[in-house]
Write a protein that holds these residues in place. Structure first.
Motif, PDB file in Angstrom:
ATOM      1  N   TYR B  43       0.986  -1.082   0.023  1.00 58.88           N
ATOM      2  CA  TYR B  43      -0.019  -0.042  -0.024  1.00 58.88           C
ATOM      3  C   TYR B  43       0.878   1.124  -0.018  1.00 58.88           C
ATOM      4  N   LEU B  44       1.825   1.312   0.735  1.00 61.86           N
ATOM      5  CA  LEU B  44       3.019   2.222   0.763  1.00 61.86           C
ATOM      6  C   LEU B  44       3.361   2.793  -0.420  1.00 61.86           C
ATOM      7  N   ASN B  45       3.587   1.633  -1.511  1.00 58.13           N
ATOM      8  CA  ASN B  45       4.178   1.845  -2.761  1.00 58.13           C
ATOM      9  C   ASN B  45       3.041   2.681  -3.481  1.00 58.13           C
ATOM     10  N   GLU B  46       1.942   2.466  -3.375  1.00 55.34           N
ATOM     11  CA  GLU B  46       1.077   3.127  -4.319  1.00 55.34           C
ATOM     12  C   GLU B  46       0.134   4.405  -3.934  1.00 55.34           C
ATOM     13  N   VAL B  47       0.426   4.787  -2.424  1.00 50.32           N
ATOM     14  CA  VAL B  47      -0.185   6.021  -1.812  1.00 50.32           C
ATOM     15  C   VAL B  47       0.557   7.091  -2.480  1.00 50.32           C
ATOM     16  N   ASP B  48       0.050   8.234  -2.396  1.00 46.87           N
ATOM     17  CA  ASP B  48       0.721   9.410  -3.082  1.00 46.87           C
ATOM     18  C   ASP B  48       1.407  10.091  -1.809  1.00 46.87           C
ATOM     19  N   LEU B  49       0.858  10.184  -0.915  1.00 43.99           N
ATOM     20  CA  LEU B  49       1.372  10.875   0.406  1.00 43.99           C
ATOM     21  C   LEU B  49       1.371  10.098   1.567  1.00 43.99           C
ATOM     22  N   VAL B  50       2.398  10.007   2.260  1.00 40.91           N
ATOM     23  CA  VAL B  50       2.206   9.124   3.500  1.00 40.91           C
ATOM     24  C   VAL B  50       2.115  10.101   4.774  1.00 40.91           C
ATOM     25  N   THR B  51       1.151   9.635   5.735  1.00 42.98           N
ATOM     26  CA  THR B  51       0.754  10.377   6.677  1.00 42.98           C
ATOM     27  C   THR B  51       1.785   9.906   7.979  1.00 42.98           C
ATOM     28  N   VAL B  52       1.637  10.548   9.034  1.00 41.70           N
ATOM     29  CA  VAL B  52       2.432  10.445  10.272  1.00 41.70           C
ATOM     30  C   VAL B  52       2.065   8.748  10.781  1.00 41.70           C
ATOM     31  N   ASP B  53       0.926   8.610  10.894  1.00 43.87           N
ATOM     32  CA  ASP B  53       0.588   7.314  11.517  1.00 43.87           C
ATOM     33  C   ASP B  53       1.276   5.994  10.599  1.00 43.87           C
ATOM     34  N   GLU B  54       1.074   6.241   9.259  1.00 45.23           N
ATOM     35  CA  GLU B  54       1.380   5.211   8.376  1.00 45.23           C
ATOM     36  C   GLU B  54       2.978   5.298   8.206  1.00 45.23           C
ATOM     37  N   ALA B  55       3.743   6.346   8.621  1.00 50.43           N
ATOM     38  CA  ALA B  55       5.251   6.279   8.733  1.00 50.43           C
ATOM     39  C   ALA B  55       5.509   5.575  10.115  1.00 50.43           C
ATOM     40  N   TYR B  56       4.800   5.897  11.055  1.00 53.74           N
ATOM     41  CA  TYR B  56       5.070   5.319  12.115  1.00 53.74           C
ATOM     42  C   TYR B  56       4.770   3.621  12.193  1.00 53.74           C
ATOM     43  N   ARG B  57       3.704   3.245  11.607  1.00 49.03           N
ATOM     44  CA  ARG B  57       3.632   1.854  11.396  1.00 49.03           C
ATOM     45  C   ARG B  57       4.789   1.092  10.627  1.00 49.03           C
ATOM     46  N   ALA B  58       5.261   1.815   9.592  1.00 47.61           N
ATOM     47  CA  ALA B  58       6.226   1.406   8.773  1.00 47.61           C
ATOM     48  C   ALA B  58       7.494   1.234   9.490  1.00 47.61           C
ATOM     49  N   MET B  59       7.845   2.018  10.493  1.00 44.59           N
ATOM     50  CA  MET B  59       8.884   2.036  11.130  1.00 44.59           C
ATOM     51  C   MET B  59       8.808   0.763  12.129  1.00 44.59           C
ATOM     52  N   LEU B  60       7.772   0.643  12.608  1.00 45.38           N
ATOM     53  CA  LEU B  60       7.667  -0.661  13.660  1.00 45.38           C
ATOM     54  C   LEU B  60       7.746  -1.909  12.769  1.00 45.38           C
ATOM     55  N   ILE B  61       7.299  -1.942  11.552  1.00 44.70           N
ATOM     56  CA  ILE B  61       7.360  -3.162  10.622  1.00 44.70           C
ATOM     57  C   ILE B  61       8.932  -3.392  10.354  1.00 44.70           C
ATOM     58  N   LEU B  62       9.507  -2.258  10.036  1.00 42.63           N
ATOM     59  CA  LEU B  62      11.298  -2.143   9.739  1.00 42.63           C
ATOM     60  C   LEU B  62      11.855  -2.786  10.966  1.00 42.63           C
ATOM     61  N   ALA B  63      11.475  -2.619  12.020  1.00 40.63           N
ATOM     62  CA  ALA B  63      12.255  -2.453  13.265  1.00 40.63           C
ATOM     63  C   ALA B  63      11.850  -4.146  13.746  1.00 40.63           C
ATOM     64  N   ASP B  64      10.741  -4.307  13.932  1.00 39.07           N
ATOM     65  CA  ASP B  64      10.388  -5.689  14.404  1.00 39.07           C
ATOM     66  C   ASP B  64       9.862  -6.532  13.376  1.00 39.07           C
ATOM     67  N   GLY B  65       9.507  -6.735  12.166  1.00 40.46           N
ATOM     68  CA  GLY B  65       9.107  -7.435  11.379  1.00 40.46           C
ATOM     69  C   GLY B  65       7.724  -7.205  11.285  1.00 40.46           C
ATOM     70  N   GLU B  66       6.957  -6.632  12.302  1.00 41.25           N
ATOM     71  CA  GLU B  66       5.351  -6.634  12.451  1.00 41.25           C
ATOM     72  C   GLU B  66       5.097  -5.557  13.337  1.00 41.25           C
ATOM     73  N   ASP B  67       3.856  -5.165  13.186  1.00 34.32           N
ATOM     74  CA  ASP B  67       3.310  -4.033  13.896  1.00 34.32           C
ATOM     75  C   ASP B  67       2.068  -4.749  14.690  1.00 34.32           C
ATOM     76  N   THR B  68       2.269  -4.766  16.041  1.00 33.46           N
ATOM     77  CA  THR B  68       1.184  -5.345  16.766  1.00 33.46           C
ATOM     78  C   THR B  68       0.421  -4.401  17.539  1.00 33.46           C
ATOM     79  N   SER B  69       0.625  -3.213  17.087  1.00 35.16           N
ATOM     80  CA  SER B  69      -0.132  -1.904  17.851  1.00 35.16           C
ATOM     81  C   SER B  69      -1.572  -1.831  17.127  1.00 35.16           C
TER      82      SER B  69
END
Lengths: 403, 209
Positions: B43-69
């Motif tokens: 979804y990130l690859n296709e959305v035009d602009l990224v919000t803060v919430d989406e960026a936070y989720r991406a960082m958690l996936i990057l760090a942990d491999g998953e986002d359980t929040s």
């Protein structure tokens, strides 16, 4: 009288306009049933609407773009995409999963990638056989390695993390193993060991360019954020051909550019020649004048600014006399932020820009220079010089030149 | 009462400070909160602009491999506790995230220390995001940009891929290293090694189902 003439002319023009409009509308109505575009590889795409720069039209090149966009939901929304009929007239082949890391998934080529995880998607396991019409998602912390079955010709392929790819055609036809991949985002590495009578015909298309191989191993094509990079490994064999399609704002085909890549080389969407890439494929600290090489320093001192980062032959000059920074990547913004510091007017040369030579800087010194332009930086007084007879002939100054 | 010149000069920085971020002007075709982690990545690859919430989720996936929040506040709390994001930024979940904030988070997740200026000045919070962005530009992980630049989806996904690749190379998470390389897939004579296909079941292609 004049009033009546004007009215009659106006009426005549109005009738002509109405008639021509009806004719155009009629043409549009006739064209509507033809929006389904059967591609040469058997994939049918109906009413492909593309939201970004490249727009596929009813052209042969448009179908190439459509195929690339099959794997990229971000650049296209293919409505009513039919199931491929790629194996028609040929013997089906498969990619057999050889090694898996993480949880890559596969589904039908028409399935939305953002729906990954629902019942339409299946986690890929070792031994799975993936044929044409499959879309593969390889998220981060995952990877995939595939081999071709039947193994004539022997072929191995790897998908890197963060890859979305569609196998749109995979079949054996007329003694040729035809393979067509559409890369939406990510990177694919592949190698074919050409042997026997069965030849391999493989292309990997992206929304920005297409890779065609010529008896090659190991090659890589990577596409992300509107840019591609195609390369052949250092020990690679054969040749790859990068074909770039240039589309206008209305989707019309502006032209194609092609570049061959041999071992150890790569090509990006800028389509530089490999020898030009070598010059630019490194970091240049523009604040560190001491760290600049002769080539870079002379370029700046020669009032060329940072125009040397432009492609060869395209050092155009803007109205202020500085090199334009819009052309190098076709407007994709790659060069955004690079400051143009040209002091004077650069001289465009019609025959092309051949760069600058790797030679010594012709810097003048207060102490003068020798006839080769080298700068004399220091002199020192030496001991007495002695003649042949051993008599002192007085001190002489020795020049120490900076090379 | 008309403003005087010195008052306008004093108020001018406020204009820039309030114009740095805003909600995303377009509505994506899918709600990112309903997506799985894998679906969210693409979804990130296709959305035009990224919000803060989406960026936070991406960082958690990057760090942990998953986002359980479950929600934004939970993600924000995790990132603050781990020092990946800073509360001083006061980012709003529905606002478009800037390149500097993303760069700072990527540097933290990838354990990038940055240069001398980043270490001396960045730790205090002054220019932390700008120096982080310069670090990523130097590493050719992101294009030349400025820290207040909006983050597009495709640029975010490209950075996401490169950051994951860097983490794998640094051994920050375990990986089998499935790859195709000159070193691992050629014999002594330089010929490509193509392993025999693993015996599998019937074809899994959708056309056969």
């Amino acid at each position: 009288m004049a009033q009546s003439v004007r009215i009659s002319v106006f009426m005549t023009l109005a009738m002509m306009f109405a008639l021509s409009g009806a004719h155009v509308r009629g043409d549009v109505e006739k064209m509507q049933p033809m929006t389904t575009v059967p591609s040469s590889q058997g994939v049918q795409i109906a009413q492909a609407t593309i939201s970004r720069n490249s727009v596929a039209q009813d052209t042969p090149t448009g179908s190439v773009n459509d195929r690339a966009n099959l794997a990229s939901n971000g650049t296209a929304s293919a409505q009513a995409t039919s199931q491929p009929t790629s194996t028609a007239g040929g013997e089906p082949m498969y990619y057999v999963v050889q090694d898996v890391d993480g949880k890559p998934m596969y589904s039908s080529v028409s399935t939305d990638a953002t729906s990954a995880g629902d019942s339409n998607w299946k986690v890929i396991k070792v031994g799975d056989r993936l044929g044409s019409g499959v879309k593969i998602l390889v998220p981060v912390r995952a990877a995939l390695k595939l081999v071709l079955e039947p193994s004539t010709p022997p072929m191995v392929m790897a998908f890197e993390p963060g890859t979305q790819v569609a196998i749109e055609d995979l079949a054996l036809r007329n003694g040729v193993a035809v393979s067509r991949l559409a890369l939406g985002v990510g990177a694919v590495k592949a190698g074919v060991a050409e042997s026997g009578e069965i030849r391999s015909d493989m292309t990997i298309s992206t929304p920005a360019g297409t890779l065609s191989k010529r008896g090659t191993d190991i090659y890589t094509v990577e596409y992300q954020n509107g840019r591609f990079r195609m390369s052949l490994s250092d020990q690679g064999r054969g040749l790859i051909q990068a074909i770039q399609l240039k589309f206008g704002s209305q989707g019309q085909l502006l032209g194609t550019r092609s570049r061959f890549v041999t071992r150890g080389q790569f090509v990006t969407q800028e389509m530089f020649k490999a020898i030009d890439h070598v010059r630019f494929d490194r970091n240049i600290n523009v604040n560190d004048l001491i760290g600049l090489t002769n080539n870079e320093a002379l370029t700046i001192l020669n009032n060329r600014g940072f125009g040397f980062v432009l492609p060869i032959g395209e050092n155009t000059v803007n109205i202020l006399g500085s090199p334009n920074m819009q052309t190098p990547d076709g407007g994709t913004g790659l060069m955004n932020g690079v400051t143009t510091v040209g002091i004077g007017r650069a001289t465009p040369r019609r025959e092309g820009d051949f760069g600058v030579g790797q030679t010594l800087l012709p810097i003048r010194s207060p102490l003068g220079s020798d006839n080769t332009g080298r700068r004399i930086v220091k002199t020192r007084k030496t001991d007495c010089a002695h003649g042949e007879s051993g008599q002192c002939r007085g001190a002489r100054r020795m020049m120490k030149r900076r090379m | 009462m008309p403003l005087r010149a010195w008052q306008l000069i004093l108020l001018a920085p406020l204009v820039f400070s309030v114009a740095c971020a805003g909600p995303r002007p377009t509505t994506p075709r899918v709600d990112s909160s309903t997506l799985t982690d894998t679906g969210f990545q693409f979804y990130l690859n296709e959305v035009d602009l990224v919000t803060v919430d989406e960026a936070y989720r991406a960082m958690l996936i990057l760090a942990d491999g998953e986002d359980t929040s479950q929600n934004f506040s939970e993600r924000e709390q995790k990132l603050f506790e781990r020092g990946i994001a800073r509360s001083a930024w006061e980012l709003q979940p529905d606002h478009v995230v800037d390149a500097g904030s993303v760069a700072y988070m990527v540097c933290q997740v990838c354990d990038l220390k940055g240069g001398l200026n980043d270490r001396l000045i960045g730790w205090s919070g002054l220019g932390d995001r700008r120096y982080a962005l310069r670090e990523l530009i130097y590493r050719q992980m992101i294009d030349e940009s400025v820290d207040y630049q909006y983050m597009t989806g495709s640029a975010m996904f490209a950075l996401f891929r490169k950051a994951d690749d860097l983490r794998a190379k640094k051994g920050l998470y375990e990986s089998k290293g499935v790859d195709l390389t000159d070193e691992g897939d050629r014999d002594a004579a330089g010929h490509l090694i193509v392993p025999d296909a693993v015996p599998g079941g019937p074809s899994n292609t959708p056309t056969d189902e």
